[in-house]
Scaffold this motif. Sequence first.
Motif, PDB file in Angstrom:
ATOM      1  N   LEU A 109       4.803  12.132  -6.025  1.00 20.65           N
ATOM      2  CA  LEU A 109       3.751  12.153  -5.001  1.00 20.65           C
ATOM      3  C   LEU A 109       3.931  13.415  -4.152  1.00 20.65           C
ATOM      4  O   LEU A 109       5.017  13.671  -3.643  1.00 20.65           O
ATOM      5  CB  LEU A 109       3.850  10.890  -4.128  1.00 20.65           C
ATOM      6  N   LYS A 110       2.857  14.181  -4.010  1.00 18.22           N
ATOM      7  CA  LYS A 110       3.006  15.511  -3.405  1.00 18.22           C
ATOM      8  C   LYS A 110       2.508  15.605  -1.971  1.00 18.22           C
ATOM      9  O   LYS A 110       2.558  16.674  -1.381  1.00 18.22           O
ATOM     10  CB  LYS A 110       2.261  16.568  -4.244  1.00 18.22           C
ATOM     11  N   TYR A 111       1.954  14.560  -1.415  1.00 16.06           N
ATOM     12  CA  TYR A 111       1.577  14.618   0.005  1.00 16.06           C
ATOM     13  C   TYR A 111       1.650  13.216   0.618  1.00 16.06           C
ATOM     14  O   TYR A 111       1.648  12.218  -0.110  1.00 16.06           O
ATOM     15  CB  TYR A 111       0.215  15.302   0.216  1.00 16.06           C
ATOM     16  N   PRO A 112       1.739  13.146   1.978  1.00 14.12           N
ATOM     17  CA  PRO A 112       1.897  11.824   2.610  1.00 14.12           C
ATOM     18  C   PRO A 112       0.625  10.988   2.537  1.00 14.12           C
ATOM     19  O   PRO A 112      -0.475  11.521   2.664  1.00 14.12           O
ATOM     20  CB  PRO A 112       2.214  12.174   4.074  1.00 14.12           C
ATOM     21  N   VAL A 113       0.816   9.701   2.321  1.00 15.03           N
ATOM     22  CA  VAL A 113      -0.324   8.785   2.237  1.00 15.03           C
ATOM     23  C   VAL A 113      -0.041   7.563   3.107  1.00 15.03           C
ATOM     24  O   VAL A 113       1.073   7.015   3.099  1.00 15.03           O
ATOM     25  CB  VAL A 113      -0.561   8.301   0.787  1.00 15.03           C
ATOM     26  N   ILE A 114      -1.045   7.150   3.871  1.00 13.69           N
ATOM     27  CA  ILE A 114      -0.884   5.949   4.698  1.00 13.69           C
ATOM     28  C   ILE A 114      -1.483   4.752   3.958  1.00 13.69           C
ATOM     29  O   ILE A 114      -2.614   4.804   3.479  1.00 13.69           O
ATOM     30  CB  ILE A 114      -1.557   6.125   6.081  1.00 13.69           C
ATOM     31  N   ALA A 115      -0.676   3.697   3.879  1.00 11.54           N
ATOM     32  CA  ALA A 115      -1.099   2.465   3.179  1.00 11.54           C
ATOM     33  C   ALA A 115      -1.912   1.608   4.150  1.00 11.54           C
ATOM     34  O   ALA A 115      -1.382   0.720   4.818  1.00 11.54           O
ATOM     35  CB  ALA A 115       0.123   1.709   2.682  1.00 11.54           C
ATOM     36  N   ILE A 116      -3.216   1.906   4.236  1.00 15.79           N
ATOM     37  CA  ILE A 116      -4.093   1.130   5.124  1.00 15.79           C
ATOM     38  C   ILE A 116      -3.997  -0.352   4.785  1.00 15.79           C
ATOM     39  O   ILE A 116      -3.996  -1.215   5.657  1.00 15.79           O
ATOM     40  CB  ILE A 116      -5.565   1.609   4.968  1.00 15.79           C
ATOM     41  N   ASN A 117      -3.908  -0.634   3.486  1.00 14.28           N
ATOM     42  CA  ASN A 117      -3.866  -2.029   3.035  1.00 14.28           C
ATOM     43  C   ASN A 117      -2.824  -2.857   3.771  1.00 14.28           C
ATOM     44  O   ASN A 117      -3.022  -4.032   4.027  1.00 14.28           O
ATOM     45  CB  ASN A 117      -3.564  -2.077   1.533  1.00 14.28           C
ATOM     46  N   ASP A 118      -1.679  -2.212   4.101  1.00 14.09           N
ATOM     47  CA  ASP A 118      -0.561  -2.983   4.625  1.00 14.09           C
ATOM     48  C   ASP A 118      -0.617  -3.197   6.140  1.00 14.09           C
ATOM     49  O   ASP A 118       0.262  -3.855   6.704  1.00 14.09           O
ATOM     50  CB  ASP A 118       0.775  -2.322   4.234  1.00 14.09           C
TER      51      ASP A 118
ATOM     52  N   CYS B 258      -5.252   8.426   2.759  1.00 12.30           N
ATOM     53  CA  CYS B 258      -5.199   7.010   3.134  1.00 12.30           C
ATOM     54  C   CYS B 258      -5.556   6.196   1.904  1.00 12.30           C
ATOM     55  O   CYS B 258      -6.458   6.592   1.155  1.00 12.30           O
ATOM     56  CB  CYS B 258      -6.234   6.693   4.215  1.00 12.30           C
ATOM     57  N   GLU B 259      -4.880   5.077   1.707  1.00 13.31           N
ATOM     58  CA  GLU B 259      -5.189   4.202   0.569  1.00 13.31           C
ATOM     59  C   GLU B 259      -5.557   2.824   1.090  1.00 13.31           C
ATOM     60  O   GLU B 259      -4.819   2.217   1.853  1.00 13.31           O
ATOM     61  CB  GLU B 259      -3.995   4.139  -0.390  1.00 13.31           C
ATOM     62  N   GLU B 260      -6.686   2.325   0.619  1.00 17.06           N
ATOM     63  CA  GLU B 260      -7.289   1.105   1.152  1.00 17.06           C
ATOM     64  C   GLU B 260      -6.729  -0.195   0.567  1.00 17.06           C
ATOM     65  O   GLU B 260      -6.666  -1.212   1.242  1.00 17.06           O
ATOM     66  CB  GLU B 260      -8.802   1.193   0.861  1.00 17.06           C
ATOM     67  N   THR B 261      -6.324  -0.165  -0.719  1.00 21.51           N
ATOM     68  CA  THR B 261      -6.132  -1.463  -1.378  1.00 21.51           C
ATOM     69  C   THR B 261      -4.753  -1.657  -2.001  1.00 21.51           C
ATOM     70  O   THR B 261      -4.036  -0.686  -2.257  1.00 21.51           O
ATOM     71  CB  THR B 261      -7.262  -1.684  -2.424  1.00 21.51           C
ATOM     72  N   THR B 262      -4.420  -2.930  -2.257  1.00 20.70           N
ATOM     73  CA  THR B 262      -3.105  -3.292  -2.808  1.00 20.70           C
ATOM     74  C   THR B 262      -2.816  -2.525  -4.099  1.00 20.70           C
ATOM     75  O   THR B 262      -1.736  -1.936  -4.248  1.00 20.70           O
ATOM     76  CB  THR B 262      -3.077  -4.811  -3.136  1.00 20.70           C
ATOM     77  N   THR B 263      -3.786  -2.522  -5.013  1.00 23.04           N
ATOM     78  CA  THR B 263      -3.574  -1.871  -6.318  1.00 23.04           C
ATOM     79  C   THR B 263      -3.247  -0.390  -6.135  1.00 23.04           C
ATOM     80  O   THR B 263      -2.342   0.143  -6.784  1.00 23.04           O
ATOM     81  CB  THR B 263      -4.848  -2.032  -7.188  1.00 23.04           C
ATOM     82  N   GLY B 264      -3.968   0.278  -5.246  1.00 24.09           N
ATOM     83  CA  GLY B 264      -3.719   1.697  -5.001  1.00 24.09           C
ATOM     84  C   GLY B 264      -2.335   1.915  -4.408  1.00 24.09           C
ATOM     85  O   GLY B 264      -1.616   2.842  -4.802  1.00 24.09           O
ATOM     86  N   VAL B 265      -1.963   1.046  -3.472  1.00 19.99           N
ATOM     87  CA  VAL B 265      -0.644   1.198  -2.831  1.00 19.99           C
ATOM     88  C   VAL B 265       0.466   1.012  -3.875  1.00 19.99           C
ATOM     89  O   VAL B 265       1.467   1.752  -3.879  1.00 19.99           O
ATOM     90  CB  VAL B 265      -0.491   0.210  -1.646  1.00 19.99           C
ATOM     91  N   ILE B 266       0.279   0.078  -4.795  1.00 19.12           N
ATOM     92  CA  ILE B 266       1.278  -0.134  -5.851  1.00 19.12           C
ATOM     93  C   ILE B 266       1.420   1.150  -6.691  1.00 19.12           C
ATOM     94  O   ILE B 266       2.531   1.618  -6.963  1.00 19.12           O
ATOM     95  CB  ILE B 266       0.881  -1.339  -6.753  1.00 19.12           C
TER      96      ILE B 266
END
Length: 446
Positions: free
Chosen positions: A195-204, A176-184
């Motif tokens: 990217l080797k695994y699924p990530v959920i963009a909590i930020n969005d 899970c990624e919390e912030t805009t910068t990380g999601v970018i």
Amino acid sequence: MHLIHILQKKLYTVIQRGLQNDFEVAKIPGKDYKVKDMGLAPQGKLAIEWSAAQMPVVIKIRERFKKEKPLKDIRIGACLHVTKETANLVITLKEGGAEVALCASNPLSTQDEVAAALVEEGIKVYAWRENHDEYYWCVNKVLDLEPMITLDDGADLINTVHSERQNLIENIIGGCEETTTGVIRLRAMAKDGVLKYPVIAINDAETKWDFDNIYGTGQSTMDGILRATSVLIAGKKFVVAGYGHCSKGIAMRARGLGAHVIVTEIEPVKALRAALDGFWVMSMKEAAPIADIIVSATGNKDIVRKEHIELLKDGVILANSGHFNVEINIPDLEAASTSKRKIKPNVEEYILKDGRRVYLLAEGRLVNLAAAEGHPSEVMDMSFANQSLCTEYLIKKGKELKPDVYKVPIEIDNQVAALKLQSMGIQIDKLTPEQEKYLSSYEEGT
Ligand code: ADE
């Protein structure tokens, strides 16, 4: 450049592993941790309790997790700001059955008393304020847990997994990624197919982005500037770089305190929105000579750079609320200066070659977390409810997802909003059957 960065991180890790310092390293038998001082734990426990009272949604989820144990035997690695709100998130995950290791996502954002209290709660914590040099040592300690889920705020944990610890990937279900910068950063990785695994963009999630980013950043940024400087905001020319969600929140709150707010932008639609919201809009070159305070929250670098530093007024205050300390170009500021001195915590005075004074807050790092306590618990309640529920979702569904960046499932977003409204005692209307039919038909017109 990438290779140099990796070598630099490796060097830090090797050097720092050999260093002795005055932090407390795993004195308590059976616990692995590195924090500033375990004596601060009682103070941290009270702060966590105080915050829990403002986080009813996370607490509700915690009660269910405690009964159902949906995270049983799951190892979670988290790289988040170590605050009282994050404490309530990781305690919730632990109550759900997980084993959790935590490091900070910024060298200046750790609340040392909270870090100590979390060690007593059974979390493996590697965090203390001002861990500049050992930042990646802490990240690697979290990865030593061999996490099955990663939680990030800025993508440093995921980035380290992909660049240095690829052997961990096969056991990672998702992140899970919390912030805009990380999601970018993650979207760029997904686009390049690395990217080797699924990530959920909590930020969005709407229940994150529309509240944490606007009201959280708005209030906590003003809080950080005021705690650091105690200057009067009313009547000041207050420049906000950017008019995304975070910067919009800052502009709103600065206006509320009586500042003349100026917005700078690079996107025409956002600039227009700022102008029609009643702010002055101009280029940074026009704003720099008149600014009393400049705050950046863009997610980009070099927002205030050499060409602007040359124009700054004597006594200007510079602060940043974006994730990384690159928005104000500090090497440019250093190069333009003949000396600098610390005035008080989080305020450094730079003397420029012609004698002008420039005050930099919190070393150009997140002023809201370094000089204040970050976003208020009430908004983090929604952000971390999303983190908790998405972690549970990944455990159930993550293995079916291909490596990519995913939105928070709409059911989770709606559930968080409904629980938050319930906790506030707010009732909303329901559609009548006639209204539902009307919305799905096209026959009725003029
Ligand atoms: N990001 C911004 N504010 C925060 C807080 N209070 N806790 C954790 N992460 C944050």
